[in-house]
Design a protein around this motif. Structure first.
Motif, mmCIF file in Angstrom:
data_model
loop_
_atom_site.group_PDB
_atom_site.id
_atom_site.type_symbol
_atom_site.label_atom_id
_atom_site.label_comp_id
_atom_site.label_asym_id
_atom_site.label_seq_id
_atom_site.Cartn_x
_atom_site.Cartn_y
_atom_site.Cartn_z
ATOM 1 N N ARG A 75 0.798 -1.459 -0.054
ATOM 2 C CA ARG A 75 -0.041 -0.017 -0.125
ATOM 3 C C ARG A 75 0.747 1.217 0.033
ATOM 4 N N SER A 76 2.049 1.299 0.879
ATOM 5 C CA SER A 76 2.693 2.354 0.881
ATOM 6 C C SER A 76 3.435 2.692 -0.302
ATOM 7 N N VAL A 77 4.123 1.469 -0.781
ATOM 8 C CA VAL A 77 4.952 1.741 -2.103
ATOM 9 C C VAL A 77 3.920 2.276 -3.139
ATOM 10 N N CYS A 78 2.639 1.680 -3.405
ATOM 11 C CA CYS A 78 1.702 2.136 -4.601
ATOM 12 C C CYS A 78 1.501 3.682 -4.315
ATOM 13 N N LEU A 79 1.133 4.056 -3.153
ATOM 14 C CA LEU A 79 0.838 5.361 -2.743
ATOM 15 C C LEU A 79 2.029 6.500 -3.120
#
Length: 124
Positions: free
Chosen positions: A86-90
Motif C-alpha cells: 500500500r505504501s509503495v503504491c501511494l
C-alpha cells in the motif's frame, strides 16, 4: 460444522484477498509499462520515477503471489506485506502525478493502495 456467519466472513475474506491481488496485478502491469516509457537516460527525477515504477511492479507482484498462494503465512506477516505494498503504491502514484500521460498508472497505484487497505481491515 461452520456457522453461516463465519462462512460469510470467510467468503468475504477470500473475496477481499482476491480483489487486493487483482489490484496488485493491474498496478504491476501499469507501473512496468509506465516505467518503460520514462527515458532511462533522462534527468535524476525521471530516473527516480522509473525506479519507483519498477519497484512498485515488483512489490505488487510479490504481494499478489503471497495472497494467491495456499500457504501458512500468519496474518501478521500478510498484514506487513499488504501495508508495504500500500505504501509503495501511494508513493509511486504521487511520483506519477508529476508526469502528463501517467494518469492511468497513478490511478492503478491508488486503486491497489485502496484494495490493500480494505483487505488489511479484514485481518484481525
Amino acid at each position: 460444522m461452520t456457522s453461516p456467519t463465519s462462512q460469510q466472513q470467510l467468503y468475504r475474506f477470500l473475496e477481499d484477498r482476491f480483489l487486493c491481488a487483482q489490484a496488485c496485478t493491474e498496478c504491476a502491469r501499469a507501473c512496468a509499462v509506465r516505467a518503460s516509457l520514462v527515458d532511462p537516460d533522462g534527468t535524476e527525477r525521471q530516473e527516480r520515477v522509473r525506479r519507483l515504477g519498477i519497484m512498485c511492479a515488483e512489490v505488487c507482484d510479490a504481494t499478489c503471489r503471497v495472497l494467491c498462494e495456499e500457504n501458512r503465512t500468519d496474518e501478521d506477516g500478510i498484514r506487513v506485506r499488504v501495508e508495504w505494498c500500500r505504501s509503495v503504491c501511494l508513493e509511486c502514484a504521487h511520483a506519477f502525478d508529476a508526469y502528463p500521460g501517467a494518469e492511468s498508472a497513478a490511478d492503478a497505484c491508488r486503486a491497489c493502495a485502496d484494495a490493500c487497505a480494505e483487505f488489511r481491515e479484514t485481518l484481525v
